[in-house]
Design a protein around this motif. Structure first.
Motif, PDB file in Angstrom:
ATOM      1  N   ALA A  32       0.890  -1.332  -0.012  1.00  0.00           N
ATOM      2  CA  ALA A  32      -0.158  -0.147   0.103  1.00  0.00           C
ATOM      3  C   ALA A  32       0.787   1.292   0.068  1.00  0.00           C
ATOM      4  CB  ALA A  32      -1.053  -0.025   1.117  1.00  0.00           C
ATOM      5  N   GLN A  33       2.011   1.020   0.609  1.00  0.00           N
ATOM      6  CA  GLN A  33       2.896   2.327   0.864  1.00  0.00           C
ATOM      7  C   GLN A  33       3.561   2.588  -0.484  1.00  0.00           C
ATOM      8  OE1 GLN A  33       5.289   1.094   4.118  1.00  0.00           O
ATOM      9  NE2 GLN A  33       3.978   2.800   5.512  1.00  0.00           N
ATOM     10  N   ASN A  34       3.948   1.570  -1.171  1.00  0.00           N
ATOM     11  CA  ASN A  34       4.315   1.911  -2.483  1.00  0.00           C
ATOM     12  C   ASN A  34       3.422   2.376  -3.430  1.00  0.00           C
ATOM     13  OD1 ASN A  34       6.748   0.597  -1.738  1.00  0.00           O
ATOM     14  ND2 ASN A  34       6.390  -1.436  -2.150  1.00  0.00           N
ATOM     15  N   GLU A  35       2.058   2.177  -3.112  1.00  0.00           N
ATOM     16  CA  GLU A  35       1.008   2.733  -4.241  1.00  0.00           C
ATOM     17  C   GLU A  35       0.806   3.991  -3.663  1.00  0.00           C
ATOM     18  OE1 GLU A  35      -1.725  -0.601  -3.969  1.00  0.00           O
ATOM     19  OE2 GLU A  35      -0.814  -1.519  -5.662  1.00  0.00           O
ATOM     20  N   GLY A  36       1.222   4.813  -2.942  1.00  0.00           N
ATOM     21  CA  GLY A  36       0.984   6.201  -2.677  1.00  0.00           C
ATOM     22  C   GLY A  36       0.192   6.445  -1.438  1.00  0.00           C
ATOM     23  N   TRP A  37      -0.109   5.408  -0.414  1.00  0.00           N
ATOM     24  CA  TRP A  37      -0.899   5.584   0.995  1.00  0.00           C
ATOM     25  C   TRP A  37       0.323   5.701   1.932  1.00  0.00           C
ATOM     26  CZ3 TRP A  37      -0.672   2.096   4.912  1.00  0.00           C
ATOM     27  CH2 TRP A  37      -1.601   2.235   5.944  1.00  0.00           C
ATOM     28  N   ARG A  38       0.259   6.514   2.735  1.00  0.00           N
ATOM     29  CA  ARG A  38       0.981   6.745   3.853  1.00  0.00           C
ATOM     30  C   ARG A  38       0.278   6.303   5.040  1.00  0.00           C
ATOM     31  NH1 ARG A  38       1.539  11.394   0.852  1.00  0.00           N
ATOM     32  NH2 ARG A  38       0.270  12.464   2.443  1.00  0.00           N
ATOM     33  N   ALA A  39       1.155   5.729   6.143  1.00  0.00           N
ATOM     34  CA  ALA A  39       0.627   5.311   7.313  1.00  0.00           C
ATOM     35  C   ALA A  39      -0.346   6.442   7.964  1.00  0.00           C
ATOM     36  CB  ALA A  39       1.790   4.825   8.155  1.00  0.00           C
ATOM     37  N   GLY A  40      -1.553   6.282   8.621  1.00  0.00           N
ATOM     38  CA  GLY A  40      -2.181   7.200   9.266  1.00  0.00           C
ATOM     39  C   GLY A  40      -2.932   7.802   8.361  1.00  0.00           C
ATOM     40  N   GLU A  41      -3.174   7.517   7.094  1.00  0.00           N
ATOM     41  CA  GLU A  41      -3.847   8.227   5.934  1.00  0.00           C
ATOM     42  C   GLU A  41      -4.798   6.897   5.411  1.00  0.00           C
ATOM     43  OE1 GLU A  41      -2.133  10.703   3.501  1.00  0.00           O
ATOM     44  OE2 GLU A  41      -1.232  11.873   4.762  1.00  0.00           O
ATOM     45  N   ARG A  42      -5.761   6.369   6.054  1.00  0.00           N
ATOM     46  CA  ARG A  42      -6.681   5.334   5.718  1.00  0.00           C
ATOM     47  C   ARG A  42      -7.692   5.936   4.786  1.00  0.00           C
ATOM     48  NH1 ARG A  42      -8.690   1.562  10.419  1.00  0.00           N
ATOM     49  NH2 ARG A  42      -8.708   0.261   8.678  1.00  0.00           N
ATOM     50  N   ILE A  43      -7.983   5.133   3.719  1.00  0.00           N
ATOM     51  CA  ILE A  43      -9.097   5.274   2.774  1.00  0.00           C
ATOM     52  C   ILE A  43     -10.465   5.074   3.242  1.00  0.00           C
ATOM     53  CG2 ILE A  43      -9.841   4.995   0.291  1.00  0.00           C
ATOM     54  CD1 ILE A  43      -7.007   3.953  -0.340  1.00  0.00           C
ATOM     55  N   PRO A  44     -11.493   6.129   3.534  1.00  0.00           N
ATOM     56  CA  PRO A  44     -12.642   5.755   4.010  1.00  0.00           C
ATOM     57  C   PRO A  44     -13.424   5.130   2.765  1.00  0.00           C
ATOM     58  CG  PRO A  44     -12.439   7.995   3.802  1.00  0.00           C
ATOM     59  CD  PRO A  44     -11.265   7.375   3.462  1.00  0.00           C
ATOM     60  N   VAL A  45     -14.209   4.193   3.017  1.00  0.00           N
ATOM     61  CA  VAL A  45     -14.901   3.252   1.880  1.00  0.00           C
ATOM     62  C   VAL A  45     -16.134   3.016   2.217  1.00  0.00           C
ATOM     63  CG1 VAL A  45     -15.001   1.366   0.355  1.00  0.00           C
ATOM     64  CG2 VAL A  45     -12.600   2.372   0.898  1.00  0.00           C
ATOM     65  N   THR A  46     -17.021   3.230   1.503  1.00  0.00           N
ATOM     66  CA  THR A  46     -18.444   2.768   1.901  1.00  0.00           C
ATOM     67  C   THR A  46     -19.123   1.795   0.899  1.00  0.00           C
ATOM     68  OG1 THR A  46     -19.634   4.624   0.620  1.00  0.00           O
ATOM     69  CG2 THR A  46     -19.470   4.898   2.908  1.00  0.00           C
ATOM     70  N   VAL A  47     -19.599   0.861   1.268  1.00  0.00           N
ATOM     71  CA  VAL A  47     -20.269  -0.242   0.229  1.00  0.00           C
ATOM     72  C   VAL A  47     -21.729   0.053   0.320  1.00  0.00           C
ATOM     73  CG1 VAL A  47     -20.318  -2.720  -0.210  1.00  0.00           C
ATOM     74  CG2 VAL A  47     -18.281  -1.708   1.028  1.00  0.00           C
ATOM     75  N   HIS A  48     -22.278  -0.082  -1.125  1.00  0.00           N
ATOM     76  CA  HIS A  48     -23.656  -0.014  -1.137  1.00  0.00           C
ATOM     77  C   HIS A  48     -24.087  -1.026  -2.221  1.00  0.00           C
ATOM     78  CE1 HIS A  48     -23.542   4.496  -0.339  1.00  0.00           C
ATOM     79  NE2 HIS A  48     -22.079   4.310  -0.785  1.00  0.00           N
ATOM     80  N   ALA A  49     -24.650  -2.150  -1.551  1.00  0.00           N
ATOM     81  CA  ALA A  49     -25.072  -3.256  -2.258  1.00  0.00           C
ATOM     82  C   ALA A  49     -26.637  -3.677  -2.381  1.00  0.00           C
ATOM     83  CB  ALA A  49     -24.394  -4.540  -1.421  1.00  0.00           C
ATOM     84  N   PRO A  50     -26.913  -4.329  -3.277  1.00  0.00           N
ATOM     85  CA  PRO A  50     -28.555  -4.547  -3.258  1.00  0.00           C
ATOM     86  C   PRO A  50     -28.989  -5.829  -2.161  1.00  0.00           C
ATOM     87  CG  PRO A  50     -27.286  -5.738  -5.125  1.00  0.00           C
ATOM     88  CD  PRO A  50     -26.213  -4.909  -4.450  1.00  0.00           C
ATOM     89  N   ASP A  51     -27.960  -6.509  -1.668  1.00  0.00           N
ATOM     90  CA  ASP A  51     -28.424  -7.402  -0.972  1.00  0.00           C
ATOM     91  C   ASP A  51     -27.504  -7.535   0.334  1.00  0.00           C
ATOM     92  OD1 ASP A  51     -26.321  -9.813  -1.506  1.00  0.00           O
ATOM     93  OD2 ASP A  51     -27.124  -9.041  -3.255  1.00  0.00           O
ATOM     94  N   PRO A  52     -27.732  -8.183   1.418  1.00  0.00           N
ATOM     95  CA  PRO A  52     -27.021  -8.076   2.712  1.00  0.00           C
ATOM     96  C   PRO A  52     -25.617  -9.111   2.550  1.00  0.00           C
ATOM     97  CG  PRO A  52     -29.258  -8.623   3.271  1.00  0.00           C
ATOM     98  CD  PRO A  52     -29.023  -8.458   1.914  1.00  0.00           C
ATOM     99  N   ILE A  53     -25.789 -10.172   1.867  1.00  0.00           N
ATOM    100  CA  ILE A  53     -24.583 -11.125   1.359  1.00  0.00           C
ATOM    101  C   ILE A  53     -23.598 -10.319   0.805  1.00  0.00           C
ATOM    102  CG2 ILE A  53     -23.730 -13.168   0.262  1.00  0.00           C
ATOM    103  CD1 ILE A  53     -26.688 -14.526   0.993  1.00  0.00           C
ATOM    104  N   SER A  54     -23.972  -9.663  -0.344  1.00  0.00           N
ATOM    105  CA  SER A  54     -23.027  -8.941  -1.113  1.00  0.00           C
ATOM    106  C   SER A  54     -22.216  -7.889  -0.498  1.00  0.00           C
ATOM    107  CB  SER A  54     -23.585  -8.370  -2.214  1.00  0.00           C
ATOM    108  OG  SER A  54     -24.006  -9.280  -3.487  1.00  0.00           O
ATOM    109  N   LEU A  55     -23.037  -7.278   0.334  1.00  0.00           N
ATOM    110  CA  LEU A  55     -22.632  -6.325   1.336  1.00  0.00           C
ATOM    111  C   LEU A  55     -21.628  -6.639   2.296  1.00  0.00           C
ATOM    112  CD1 LEU A  55     -22.843  -3.336   2.651  1.00  0.00           C
ATOM    113  CD2 LEU A  55     -24.714  -4.083   3.901  1.00  0.00           C
ATOM    114  N   ALA A  56     -21.929  -7.863   2.829  1.00  0.00           N
ATOM    115  CA  ALA A  56     -21.016  -8.427   4.063  1.00  0.00           C
ATOM    116  C   ALA A  56     -19.877  -9.150   3.317  1.00  0.00           C
ATOM    117  CB  ALA A  56     -21.754  -9.559   4.631  1.00  0.00           C
ATOM    118  N   GLY A  57     -19.925  -9.654   2.057  1.00  0.00           N
ATOM    119  CA  GLY A  57     -18.685 -10.213   1.326  1.00  0.00           C
ATOM    120  C   GLY A  57     -17.721  -8.995   1.003  1.00  0.00           C
TER     121      GLY A  57
END
Length: 245
Positions: A32-57
């Motif tokens: 991750a660091q090699n790809e431009g991410w620096r420690a302490g700068e996590r990427i916030p991600v939200t998941v929008h899925a049509p069903d609970p199984i896909s969301l959890a997976g």
């Protein structure tokens, strides 16, 4: 995870299935660091899925990467990457994409089963820069798409990029009285955006043109800001439509 490694089910023993042993998190961190991410700068991600199984997976797979932080749906804000899963693009899904990108400043990874020709350019101009086919959405590809979206870089399947080029070319041929390319791109911008259209990332473009990576980023940022383009994919669509590439 299914036998083919595609996303859609919750991994029952994630560590074993992914071959994680001692030091695996350290390896992921270095990658991750090699790809431009620096420690302490996590990427916030939200998941929008049509069903609970896909969301959890999807959420479970992404949580395995230390640079990613899953946040609840509805907490989208500028800088957040929203992963949106859908089979087809109906009107409600399209409106949701527009709301996420335009109203909330979210960067979207669209995972779709079907995108019709008439929908492709609309999706790109809406501001979606990273697209995956559901049939090809392995955990690794999803992770790469999230990283690309977080950097505001384009990430399109080769067949979709070909369709985009064909579609824009058809539009140009259908408008013979249209004026020539606008004086909107400098020669250096054209050189960079052509390589973006070929699928090269920032480091590869810098190597091809003998620029620093910072210069490439500055060129793209200046272009997208000046022309009010939403991301690299939108910039490619603009350059194609205006006849630069």
């Amino acid at each position: 995870m299914t036998a083919t490694g595609h996303i859609g089910a919750v991994p029952q023993t994630a560590g074993r299935l992914h071959g994680r042993g001692p030091g695996a998190n350290r390896v992921a961190l270095v990658r991750a660091q090699n790809e431009g991410w620096r420690a302490g700068e996590r990427i916030p991600v939200t998941v929008h899925a049509p069903d609970p199984i896909s969301l959890a997976g999807v959420s479970s797979h992404l949580r395995q990467h230390p640079e990613i932080e899953i946040v609840p749906e509805g907490k989208d804000h500028p800088g957040t990457v929203a992963v949106l899963l859908t089979e087809t693009l109906d009107e409600a899904t399209t409106l949701r994409l527009r709301r996420l990108v335009r109203s909330e400043g979210t960067r979207v990874v669209l995972v779709a089963g079907l995108i019709r020709e008439a929908e492709l350019l609309e999706i790109i101009e809406c501001g979606v820069g990273a697209i995956l086919w559901r049939r090809e959405a392995t955990p690794q590809r999803l992770h790469q798409a999230v990283l690309a979206a977080s950097r505001n870089e384009g990430n399109l399947p080769p067949d979709l990029l070909t369709r985009l080029i064909t579609q824009v070319g058809r539009m140009q041929r259908g408008a013979p009285d249209r004026p020539g390319p606008l004086a909107g791109l400098a020669p250096r911008e054209v050189d960079v955006i052509r390589l973006v259209a070929e699928g090269l990332d920032t480091r590869e473009i810098a190597g091809k043109l003998s620029y620093s990576e910072r210069t490439v980023k500055n060129v793209l940022h200046g272009m997208t800001t000046r022309l009010q383009l939403r991301n690299r994919a939108h910039a490619v669509a603009y350059a194609l439509r205006e006849g630069y590439i």
